[in-house]
Design a protein around this motif. Structure first.
Motif, PDB file in Angstrom:
ATOM      1  N   ALA A  92       0.934  -1.169  -0.212  1.00 33.30           N
ATOM      2  CA  ALA A  92      -0.211   0.045  -0.171  1.00 33.30           C
ATOM      3  C   ALA A  92       0.909   1.249   0.095  1.00 33.30           C
ATOM      4  O   ALA A  92       0.776   2.274  -0.778  1.00 33.30           O
ATOM      5  N   ALA A  93       1.990   1.238   0.781  1.00 37.37           N
ATOM      6  CA  ALA A  93       2.858   2.490   1.066  1.00 37.37           C
ATOM      7  C   ALA A  93       3.427   2.909  -0.215  1.00 37.37           C
ATOM      8  O   ALA A  93       3.439   3.945  -0.811  1.00 37.37           O
ATOM      9  N   ASN A  94       4.089   1.754  -1.096  1.00 34.66           N
ATOM     10  CA  ASN A  94       4.752   1.947  -2.219  1.00 34.66           C
ATOM     11  C   ASN A  94       4.018   2.194  -3.233  1.00 34.66           C
ATOM     12  O   ASN A  94       4.643   3.059  -4.380  1.00 34.66           O
ATOM     13  N   SER A  95       2.821   1.740  -3.350  1.00 33.71           N
ATOM     14  CA  SER A  95       1.804   1.914  -4.590  1.00 33.71           C
ATOM     15  C   SER A  95       1.346   3.401  -4.635  1.00 33.71           C
ATOM     16  O   SER A  95       1.034   3.835  -5.538  1.00 33.71           O
ATOM     17  N   SER A  96       1.503   4.026  -3.241  1.00 34.80           N
ATOM     18  CA  SER A  96       0.788   5.364  -3.281  1.00 34.80           C
ATOM     19  C   SER A  96       1.676   6.270  -3.875  1.00 34.80           C
ATOM     20  O   SER A  96       1.236   7.562  -4.060  1.00 34.80           O
ATOM     21  N   ASN A  97       2.913   6.321  -3.941  1.00 39.01           N
ATOM     22  CA  ASN A  97       3.845   7.329  -4.175  1.00 39.01           C
ATOM     23  C   ASN A  97       3.884   8.535  -3.444  1.00 39.01           C
ATOM     24  O   ASN A  97       4.230   9.536  -3.749  1.00 39.01           O
ATOM     25  N   ALA A 104       9.230   7.445   7.897  1.00 40.91           N
ATOM     26  CA  ALA A 104       9.251   6.835   6.486  1.00 40.91           C
ATOM     27  C   ALA A 104      10.477   6.424   6.068  1.00 40.91           C
ATOM     28  O   ALA A 104      10.404   5.129   5.440  1.00 40.91           O
ATOM     29  N   GLU A 105      11.511   6.658   6.632  1.00 46.52           N
ATOM     30  CA  GLU A 105      12.904   6.122   6.135  1.00 46.52           C
ATOM     31  C   GLU A 105      13.083   4.456   6.724  1.00 46.52           C
ATOM     32  O   GLU A 105      13.836   3.821   6.343  1.00 46.52           O
ATOM     33  N   MET A 106      12.373   4.084   7.537  1.00 47.54           N
ATOM     34  CA  MET A 106      12.316   2.663   8.344  1.00 47.54           C
ATOM     35  C   MET A 106      11.733   1.853   7.168  1.00 47.54           C
ATOM     36  O   MET A 106      12.299   0.586   7.566  1.00 47.54           O
ATOM     37  N   LEU A 107      11.231   2.035   6.399  1.00 48.18           N
ATOM     38  CA  LEU A 107      10.565   1.120   5.282  1.00 48.18           C
ATOM     39  C   LEU A 107      11.668   0.492   4.748  1.00 48.18           C
ATOM     40  O   LEU A 107      11.541  -0.915   4.379  1.00 48.18           O
ATOM     41  N   LYS A 108      12.770   1.086   4.400  1.00 49.06           N
ATOM     42  CA  LYS A 108      13.991   0.561   3.670  1.00 49.06           C
ATOM     43  C   LYS A 108      14.659  -0.526   4.399  1.00 49.06           C
ATOM     44  O   LYS A 108      15.378  -1.428   3.890  1.00 49.06           O
ATOM     45  N   LYS A 109      14.303  -0.520   5.867  1.00 47.19           N
ATOM     46  CA  LYS A 109      15.164  -1.411   6.681  1.00 47.19           C
ATOM     47  C   LYS A 109      14.268  -2.806   6.900  1.00 47.19           C
ATOM     48  O   LYS A 109      14.530  -3.605   7.708  1.00 47.19           O
ATOM     49  N   PHE A 110      12.966  -2.919   6.408  1.00 50.20           N
ATOM     50  CA  PHE A 110      12.086  -4.173   6.486  1.00 50.20           C
ATOM     51  C   PHE A 110      12.871  -5.178   5.822  1.00 50.20           C
ATOM     52  O   PHE A 110      13.327  -4.838   4.776  1.00 50.20           O
ATOM     53  N   PRO A 111      12.671  -6.380   6.290  1.00 46.81           N
ATOM     54  CA  PRO A 111      13.380  -7.651   5.379  1.00 46.81           C
ATOM     55  C   PRO A 111      12.524  -7.509   4.023  1.00 46.81           C
ATOM     56  O   PRO A 111      11.531  -7.238   3.999  1.00 46.81           O
ATOM     57  N   LYS A 112      13.452  -8.147   3.065  1.00 45.22           N
ATOM     58  CA  LYS A 112      13.256  -8.300   1.966  1.00 45.22           C
ATOM     59  C   LYS A 112      12.527  -9.661   1.490  1.00 45.22           C
ATOM     60  O   LYS A 112      13.375 -10.743   1.358  1.00 45.22           O
ATOM     61  N   ASP A 142       8.622 -11.207  11.715  1.00 47.73           N
ATOM     62  CA  ASP A 142       9.760 -10.693  10.599  1.00 47.73           C
ATOM     63  C   ASP A 142      10.179  -9.547  10.963  1.00 47.73           C
ATOM     64  O   ASP A 142      11.547  -9.236  11.103  1.00 47.73           O
ATOM     65  N   VAL A 143       9.427  -8.208  10.946  1.00 45.99           N
ATOM     66  CA  VAL A 143      10.024  -7.152  10.809  1.00 45.99           C
ATOM     67  C   VAL A 143      10.335  -6.552  12.353  1.00 45.99           C
ATOM     68  O   VAL A 143      11.395  -6.111  12.122  1.00 45.99           O
ATOM     69  N   PHE A 144       9.593  -6.850  13.204  1.00 45.65           N
ATOM     70  CA  PHE A 144      10.297  -6.337  14.669  1.00 45.65           C
ATOM     71  C   PHE A 144      11.475  -7.111  14.868  1.00 45.65           C
ATOM     72  O   PHE A 144      12.264  -6.459  15.385  1.00 45.65           O
ATOM     73  N   PRO A 145      11.499  -8.351  14.869  1.00 47.08           N
ATOM     74  CA  PRO A 145      12.648  -8.936  15.328  1.00 47.08           C
ATOM     75  C   PRO A 145      13.959  -8.480  14.364  1.00 47.08           C
ATOM     76  O   PRO A 145      15.042  -8.321  15.110  1.00 47.08           O
ATOM     77  N   THR A 146      13.843  -8.349  13.315  1.00 48.02           N
ATOM     78  CA  THR A 146      14.704  -7.691  12.370  1.00 48.02           C
ATOM     79  C   THR A 146      15.256  -6.379  12.764  1.00 48.02           C
ATOM     80  O   THR A 146      16.253  -6.046  12.878  1.00 48.02           O
ATOM     81  N   LEU A 147      14.241  -5.607  12.833  1.00 46.56           N
ATOM     82  CA  LEU A 147      14.547  -3.895  13.200  1.00 46.56           C
ATOM     83  C   LEU A 147      15.269  -3.898  14.605  1.00 46.56           C
ATOM     84  O   LEU A 147      16.363  -3.382  14.727  1.00 46.56           O
ATOM     85  N   ILE A 148      14.797  -4.636  15.711  1.00 45.99           N
ATOM     86  CA  ILE A 148      15.456  -4.542  17.076  1.00 45.99           C
ATOM     87  C   ILE A 148      16.749  -5.363  16.813  1.00 45.99           C
ATOM     88  O   ILE A 148      17.493  -4.906  17.418  1.00 45.99           O
ATOM     89  N   GLY A 149      16.818  -6.422  16.068  1.00 46.56           N
ATOM     90  CA  GLY A 149      18.009  -7.055  15.998  1.00 46.56           C
ATOM     91  C   GLY A 149      19.211  -6.162  15.390  1.00 46.56           C
ATOM     92  O   GLY A 149      20.551  -6.449  15.531  1.00 46.56           O
ATOM     93  N   ASN A 150      18.830  -5.091  14.479  1.00 42.34           N
ATOM     94  CA  ASN A 150      19.610  -4.401  13.928  1.00 42.34           C
ATOM     95  C   ASN A 150      19.791  -3.039  14.907  1.00 42.34           C
ATOM     96  O   ASN A 150      20.559  -2.066  14.321  1.00 42.34           O
TER      97      ASN A 150
END
Length: 244
Positions: free
Chosen positions: A99-104, A183-191, A200-208
């Motif tokens: 949704a976020a990426n499609s919105s531009n 907004a810049e956090m979205l680039k840090k989400f797992p691919k 997925d997201v919270f463990p990765t962000l916290i781990g980083n």
């Protein structure tokens, strides 16, 4: 950096199948369950308007056109509502990213909520958490006397999220399913896909090393996802009518 409500775009996750209550809904998707004359997800949107949000994206899935047709024919005042459908199940965080990426759009921050639950709480404390430039996101925590049915948020001594403890009995702060991300956090989400916030997201962000503030507030909470909870929605909305 201070973030104001009109700089935030909300994404409401409204793509669930509603398997447990499908027999009560007929041909309606779960977020469209009728409550006090309106679909439940419209009450979520109206709550967001009351919190100063003026731009809402609905991440839709099952019977997406039913949701889109409703908001196109019966728009809510003082807010722009758009729908972005999933073409394949993407998971909670995957639906949000789609949704976020499609919105531009490029807001200062993204607010994420579920379309089948509602926490009636002022969001100012969540917004203000980003006044601290070291805080990259925030999660709404709800204190529960018995958190055994929910995942419990673990916190460190600074009040940041340290993880989740699934189904732990006793008192604890559960996730209200309300998240705020710079907004810049979205680039840090797992691919990966599908992508889950909790696993997925919270463990990765916290781990980083990301700092996600846990904003704990006692508040009325309703999840309409079970045959027992859906009938409670009518009274819940009536009781808190002044918040919409």
């Amino acid at each position: 950096m201070s973030v104001k409500p009109d700089q935030i775009i909300a994404v409401v996750l409204a793509g669930g199948f509603g398997t447990r209550i499908k027999h009560l809904l007929g041909d309606l998707p779960k977020p469209m369950a009728p409550v006090n004359g309106r679909p439940f997800v419209e009450w979520v949107v109206r709550y967001l308007v009351a919190q100063g949000i003026r731009n809402v994206i609905l991440s839709t899935g099952h019977l997406a056109e039913t949701v889109e047709n409703h908001f196109a024919s019966q728009p809510v005042k003082n807010v722009r509502v758009t729908c972005v459908p999933e073409t394949t199940p993407l998971g909670t965080a995957g639906g949000f990213l789609n949704a976020a990426n499609s919105s531009n759009e490029s807001p200062a921050a993204w607010l994420v909520l579920n379309g089948d639950s509602l926490v009636v709480v002022p969001l100012e404390k969540l917004y203000r958490s980003l006044n601290d430039k070291e805080i990259e996101g925030a999660v709404l925590g709800l204190p529960m006397a018995d958190a055994s049915r929910f995942g419990t948020i673990l916190q460190n001594d600074r009040g940041d999220m340290a993880g989740f403890d699934e189904k732990r009995p006793g008192m604890g702060n559960i996730s209200g399913g309300v998240y705020l991300f710079r907004a810049e956090m979205l680039k840090k989400f797992p691919k990966k896909s599908p992508l889950s916030f909790e696993t997925d997201v919270f463990p990765t962000l916290i781990g980083n090393g990301a700092r996600l503030k846990t904003v704990v507030q006692a508040a009325p909470f309703l999840d309409i996802g079970t045959p027992d909870s859906l009938p409670l929605a009518q009274e819940f909305i009536r009781r808190h009518a002044g918040r919409f």
